[in-house]
Scaffold this motif. Sequence first.
Motif, PDB file in Angstrom:
ATOM      1  N   UNK A  71      91.744 -84.900  43.397  1.00 56.46           N
ATOM      2  CA  UNK A  71      91.293 -86.014  42.444  1.00 56.46           C
ATOM      3  C   UNK A  71      89.944 -85.486  41.986  1.00 56.46           C
ATOM      4  N   UNK A  72      90.142 -86.089  40.856  1.00 58.12           N
ATOM      5  CA  UNK A  72      88.689 -85.713  39.919  1.00 58.12           C
ATOM      6  C   UNK A  72      88.514 -87.371  39.583  1.00 58.12           C
ATOM      7  N   UNK A 118      92.877 -75.247  36.838  1.00 52.39           N
ATOM      8  CA  UNK A 118      92.542 -73.777  37.544  1.00 52.39           C
ATOM      9  C   UNK A 118      91.178 -74.028  38.895  1.00 52.39           C
ATOM     10  N   UNK A 119      91.558 -75.280  39.509  1.00 55.74           N
ATOM     11  CA  UNK A 119      90.532 -75.651  40.299  1.00 55.74           C
ATOM     12  C   UNK A 119      89.405 -76.078  40.239  1.00 55.74           C
ATOM     13  N   UNK A 120      88.975 -75.991  39.402  1.00 56.38           N
ATOM     14  CA  UNK A 120      87.077 -77.183  38.623  1.00 56.38           C
ATOM     15  C   UNK A 120      87.216 -79.164  39.180  1.00 56.38           C
ATOM     16  N   UNK A 121      86.402 -79.086  39.721  1.00 57.16           N
ATOM     17  CA  UNK A 121      86.086 -80.558  39.796  1.00 57.16           C
ATOM     18  C   UNK A 121      85.772 -80.948  37.968  1.00 57.16           C
ATOM     19  N   UNK A 122      86.951 -82.017  37.916  1.00 55.83           N
ATOM     20  CA  UNK A 122      86.594 -82.055  36.537  1.00 55.83           C
ATOM     21  C   UNK A 122      86.235 -83.848  36.141  1.00 55.83           C
ATOM     22  N   UNK A 123      85.765 -84.161  35.723  1.00 56.22           N
ATOM     23  CA  UNK A 123      85.439 -85.935  35.720  1.00 56.22           C
ATOM     24  C   UNK A 123      85.291 -85.829  33.518  1.00 56.22           C
ATOM     25  N   UNK A 146      81.268 -78.443  38.653  1.00 58.61           N
ATOM     26  CA  UNK A 146      82.128 -79.406  38.819  1.00 58.61           C
ATOM     27  C   UNK A 146      81.692 -79.380  36.874  1.00 58.61           C
ATOM     28  N   UNK A 147      82.497 -79.918  36.236  1.00 58.40           N
ATOM     29  CA  UNK A 147      82.824 -79.452  34.648  1.00 58.40           C
ATOM     30  C   UNK A 147      82.524 -81.244  33.863  1.00 58.40           C
ATOM     31  N   UNK A 148      82.245 -81.459  33.140  1.00 58.13           N
ATOM     32  CA  UNK A 148      82.206 -83.049  32.611  1.00 58.13           C
ATOM     33  C   UNK A 148      83.115 -82.689  30.678  1.00 58.13           C
TER      34      UNK A 148
END
Length: 342
Positions: A178-179, A46-51, A28-30
Amino acid sequence: MIKYIGSKRALIEPILTAVRGALPQGGRVCDLFSGTARVGRALKADGFDVWSNDLNAYAHVLAATYVQADAGHWRERAAQVIAELADVKPEAGWFTRTFCEQARYVHPDNGARIDAVRERIAAMALEPELEAIALTSLMEAADRVDSTAGVQMAYMKAWAPRALKPLALRLPDMLPGTGRATRADAVELAAEVEADLVYLDPPYNQHSYLGNYHVWESLVLWDKPETYGVANKRVDVKTRKSAFNRRGEIGPAMEAVIRDLKAPNLIVSFNDEGYLSRDQLVDMLSARGHVSVVEIARPRYVGARIGIHNRKGEKVGQVGRLRNVEHLFIVTDRRIEVAAAA
């Protein structure tokens, strides 16, 4: 995506390289100051879980579209909505009077289209994500036919050639998956953030993003506010001030955010025109671990290259320099190699 001072379009690859190096297995990247959501969208791709988070309403709408919304879920319905909006008959209203007649950000013909489309969006009572997609389509369409040098502090004395083209809505280029998109003050939200990495790209000097993009804020909120000055800014631009735009407050605000975040890795993007120096930021970040710094020289934003204009859009001078240096401050327990491309 809309024209934006501080845009990280040219820095996406160095930022992605730094994030990949810190999180080789993903995570997860915020993005706490998301702006146009350009970085958040790239991280999602790029496949990251984004907030993504931002305090301004227009930025939240962009993040809801490009980070939170799932293209697989919304694309077909959104295409239908945008096709319906494209057929709305132009009708001049508050937007046309305020930003096309009293000011000259957009040609009145396109202002009438914007008024009509925005009123129709308001009447449709769409689900929040679908409404965000429709508003993003309208905002980006308006940006493509504006008559500014890239910020909404002034407008051209004569109509820019693009301003004479007809407004055209397009389906935003959303991504599957989703993000999360939130709208909150970064200092207040920091203690609630739990992520594998936090990316910080705060305002860094006196230039307020709300002041520079007040037209988009009013278009999204559609509260038809009282305005002031030649630029017809929202009156709350005077009161909605960020600590990051004040020399005496940015240091404590930045220290508070860095202290409160629950994340093992940080990446901070900061410009050498900012109120905080490289050494000051290194000192702040060193409390969390080893700090690596990458310097990337870039041309200044388009308005600087065009020159200095007064509020009537008349050119009155040249800026002192045409390039600046972007710094990426990387705090992680991994050695990361990031090319400092010019």
